[in-house]
Design an enzyme around this catalytic site. Structure first.
Site, PDB file in Angstrom:
ATOM      1  N   GLY A  57      45.465  62.691  48.079  1.00 50.80           N
ATOM      2  CA  GLY A  57      44.087  63.052  48.406  1.00 50.80           C
ATOM      3  C   GLY A  57      43.714  64.351  47.752  1.00 50.80           C
ATOM      4  O   GLY A  57      44.599  65.098  47.317  1.00 50.80           O
ATOM      5  N   CYS A  84      52.209  62.789  47.298  1.00 50.56           N
ATOM      6  CA  CYS A  84      51.361  63.886  46.834  1.00 50.56           C
ATOM      7  C   CYS A  84      50.761  64.661  48.007  1.00 50.56           C
ATOM      8  O   CYS A  84      51.484  65.331  48.723  1.00 50.56           O
ATOM      9  CB  CYS A  84      50.312  63.328  45.881  1.00 50.56           C
ATOM     10  SG  CYS A  84      49.597  64.581  44.857  1.00 50.56           S
ATOM     11  N   SER A 228      28.141  30.191  44.282  1.00 52.95           N
ATOM     12  CA  SER A 228      27.561  30.725  43.047  1.00 52.95           C
ATOM     13  C   SER A 228      28.240  30.108  41.830  1.00 52.95           C
ATOM     14  O   SER A 228      27.771  30.245  40.716  1.00 52.95           O
ATOM     15  CB  SER A 228      27.751  32.238  43.012  1.00 52.95           C
ATOM     16  OG  SER A 228      29.132  32.540  42.876  1.00 52.95           O
ATOM     17  N   GLY A 229      29.370  29.465  42.058  1.00 55.94           N
ATOM     18  CA  GLY A 229      30.129  28.975  40.908  1.00 55.94           C
ATOM     19  C   GLY A 229      31.190  29.977  40.497  1.00 55.94           C
ATOM     20  O   GLY A 229      32.037  29.696  39.665  1.00 55.94           O
ATOM     21  N   GLY A 230      31.149  31.161  41.122  1.00 57.57           N
ATOM     22  CA  GLY A 230      32.192  32.153  40.858  1.00 57.57           C
ATOM     23  C   GLY A 230      33.450  31.808  41.646  1.00 57.57           C
ATOM     24  O   GLY A 230      33.432  30.951  42.522  1.00 57.57           O
ATOM     25  N   VAL A 231      34.523  32.524  41.316  1.00 54.49           N
ATOM     26  CA  VAL A 231      35.815  32.198  41.933  1.00 54.49           C
ATOM     27  C   VAL A 231      35.808  32.458  43.447  1.00 54.49           C
ATOM     28  O   VAL A 231      36.285  31.635  44.227  1.00 54.49           O
ATOM     29  CB  VAL A 231      36.942  33.018  41.261  1.00 54.49           C
ATOM     30  CG1 VAL A 231      38.265  32.765  41.939  1.00 54.49           C
ATOM     31  CG2 VAL A 231      37.036  32.654  39.789  1.00 54.49           C
ATOM     32  N   SER A 233      33.370  32.674  45.916  1.00 53.51           N
ATOM     33  CA  SER A 233      32.671  31.761  46.826  1.00 53.51           C
ATOM     34  C   SER A 233      33.271  30.363  46.732  1.00 53.51           C
ATOM     35  O   SER A 233      33.306  29.624  47.716  1.00 53.51           O
ATOM     36  CB  SER A 233      31.165  31.743  46.547  1.00 53.51           C
ATOM     37  OG  SER A 233      30.884  31.256  45.263  1.00 53.51           O
ATOM     38  N   SER A 234      33.790  29.989  45.569  1.00 55.70           N
ATOM     39  CA  SER A 234      34.387  28.657  45.424  1.00 55.70           C
ATOM     40  C   SER A 234      35.664  28.534  46.251  1.00 55.70           C
ATOM     41  O   SER A 234      35.873  27.538  46.936  1.00 55.70           O
ATOM     42  CB  SER A 234      34.726  28.368  43.957  1.00 55.70           C
ATOM     43  OG  SER A 234      33.569  28.481  43.182  1.00 55.70           O
ATOM     44  N   LYS A 374      41.315  40.472  44.482  1.00 55.93           N
ATOM     45  CA  LYS A 374      40.869  39.417  43.553  1.00 55.93           C
ATOM     46  C   LYS A 374      42.026  38.549  43.048  1.00 55.93           C
ATOM     47  O   LYS A 374      41.917  37.327  42.995  1.00 55.93           O
ATOM     48  CB  LYS A 374      40.168  40.085  42.368  1.00 55.93           C
ATOM     49  CG  LYS A 374      39.529  39.134  41.405  1.00 55.93           C
ATOM     50  CD  LYS A 374      38.106  38.887  41.788  1.00 55.93           C
ATOM     51  CE  LYS A 374      37.428  37.890  40.894  1.00 55.93           C
ATOM     52  NZ  LYS A 374      36.055  37.647  41.348  1.00 55.93           N
TER      53      LYS A 374
END
Ligand code: XMP
Length: 518
Positions: A57, A84, A228-231, A233-234, A374
């Site tokens: 931090g 750290c 949407s066709g994106g990964v 939401s699919s 992701k």
């Protein structure tokens, strides 16, 4: 339902805290990041971590109101690793001494050498007598706490690695989570093994738990999901469909700003391949008419966002009484970050999502990907049998081609852009570069330029190719295509796409640029 073994990361505001979580997830260890000011003793008891990590931090332990963990953290009897600033916190609270600043600066690459004592979490280290690590710190430890010993030193950090092996407290001055500490992953692996983690966080286990959770949450109610066709939401849709079958209806809104063949691909896959109830809402006229004459990027984004909500709401009624809305929200979106500035951050772009929907429609949210990064969503997609070609697709923004067509959007421009984009992607696939690139597309520029083709003059649009590498879209660099590739692609676009007579390549990184043009 399984209760996974859990590791708690207490965040003190480091820029790289998320990387700690990623390293651990790669080891099949479930962990959550929580800001220090939200973690108290009651939270610790409820979370029941098997181990704890203190992140780095920007603060100083001397600052007024310096970030600290709750008092009871050291009495839990679980292993703790301080990184750290986290190391300084440990020394400060356990009876050591931290001093302001440092005699000789030690930022960036450094080399740590071992002392004569052996330490479990350093198994596999020092094969070549020393290890490269990444340092980045302001204050430094001048006296270690009672019970601690030194296990590694660097020229400017005599306490680079310290530990109290009996209590299983470990403190390192450097950042093992970053790439520049090549053996950092090994250190985390040793730490979680020592803490007794069995690596029970797998996508197979996650899938079963998630399905049980969705069923318990939803009961026999109806759910709608904006696809949407994106990964993201699919994958959410396929998972929820597996859990509750036809209680789920997906709504795919075609706003007329999709790429070539995109609507057909998505609809075919979900309707035919997954046999999922799907409303294909072709609303291109509505969107394109509303965007006529609009050239300001924010007005474009807001217009699209507003219409998307209207359309979604209209079609949701057809489903008849859905009380849940499914979204593909990911973990990075829900991590509450530690804000030291206190003020709101500047809006660079108004991202289009269905954020306002649930309140407006009086719906509850189903977000089965909330705990995933992701790459984990992609792994879950593979586990669910989604085709590899679909899972590996480049991200595509909600406002679609509208933000790749700077200035006013017309149907003619969109048609030209779609063709050029298809050629560019085809080139990338042909040269086997698709998976190396985070995102690639063409932007059609609002300029016409003079050219000569055959014996004639042309006066057509210029376009820009954009291709970037990135880990998370937050920072990016342009992809270093060969000149041959760029030349061949330019020739193909000019020959195959009527309406373009000049091709440029965008070599801006992010920052200072952004990935999209608007
Ligand atoms: P920028 O252009 O901000 O983009 O560097 C970063 C990443 O986000 C995507 N992007 C969006 N995704 N809705 C989305 O779902 C949006 O409004 C939006 N705007 C940008 C962009 O494609 C890149 O992957």
């Amino acid at each position: 339902m399984n209760q996974h073994e859990r590791l708690l990361i207490i965040d003190f505001g480091s820029q790289v805290t998320q990387l700690i979580a990623r390293r651990l997830r790669e080891l099949n260890v479930f962990c959550e990041i929580h800001p220090f000011n939200k973690v108290d003793d009651a939270f610790l008891a409820a979370f029941a971590p098997k181990a704890i990590i203190f992140s780095g931090g920007p603060s100083s332990v001397f600052a007024e109101g310096a970030p600290m963990p709750p008092a009871g953290v050291f009495d839990l009897g679980v292993p703790i690793l301080g990184i750290c600033y986290g190391q300084q916190v440990m020394m400060h609270l356990l009876g050591g001494k931290v001093e302001r600043g440092h005699g000789t600066a030690e930022f960036g690459r450094a080399f740590v050498t071992p002392t004569t004592d052996k330490l479990d979490i350093l198994d596999g280290w020092f094969a070549e007598g020393r290890e490269q690590v990444w340092m980045s710190h302001g204050d430094h430890v001048s006296h270690i706490a009672p019970g601690f010993k030194v296990f590694g030193t660097s020229p400017n950090a005599p306490f680079a690695i310290t530990a109290d092996p009996e209590r299983r407290f470990f403190a390192v001055q450097f950042h093992p989570e970053v790439h520049h500490t090549p053996k950092g992953a090994k250190l985390y692996e040793n730490f979680v093994r020592l803490a007794g983690f069995t690596g029970d966080w797998t996508m197979g286990a996650y899938r079963e738990d998630a399905i049980a959770k969705i069923r318990a949450q939803v009961g026999d109610a109806k759910v709608i999901c904006g696809l949407s066709g994106g990964v993201d939401s699919s994958v959410a849709a396929v998972l929820i469909h597996e859990a509750i079958g036809d209680q789920l209806t997906c709504v795919f809104v075609d706003h007329g700003l999709l790429r070539q063949g995109e609507a057909e691909q998505v609809v075919t896959m979900f309707r035919d391949h997954y046999n999922m109830p799907l409303i294909h809402a072709d609303e291109s006229d509505l969107f394109l008419n509303a965007l006529e004459g609009v050239s300001d990027p924010e007005v474009k984004r807001k217009t699209i966002g507003r219409l998307f909500i209207d359309v979604f709401q209209k079609h949701a009624h057809e489903v008849g009484g859905a009380t849940f809305l499914a979204q593909g929200t990911l973990y990075p979106d829900v991590i509450e970050s530690v804000s030291f500035s206190g003020g709101p951050s500047v809006t660079i772009k108004s991202h289009h999502n269905v954020g306002g929907l649930p309140e407006k429609m009086g719906m509850k949210l189903v977000e089965p990907l909330r705990e995933l990064f992701k790459d984990e969503v992609r792994a879950l997609g593979r586990e669910l049998g989604l085709p590899a070609s679909f899972i590996g697709r480049h991200p595509f923004p909600g406002p679609g081609l509208a933000i790749r067509c700077p200035g006013e959007i017309t149907r003619e421009k969109l048609a030209i852009l779609r063709k050029a984009d298809a050629v560019f992607i085809d080139q990338i696939r042909k040269h086997d570069l698709y998976d190396e690139i985070w995102q690639a597309f063409v932007a059609l520029l609002p300029v016409k330029t003079v050219g000569v083709m055959g014996d004639g003059r042309t006066y057509d649009y210029a376009c820009a190719l954009r291709a970037v590498t990135s880990v998370d879209g937050m920072t990016a660099d342009y992809y270093p295509f060969t000149h041959d590739f760029l030349g061949e692609t330019a020739t193909r676009i000019i020959n195959e796409v009527q309406g373009i007579n000049r091709v440029t390549y965008d070599i801006t990184s992010k920052p200072p640029g952004t990935i999209e043009w608007e």
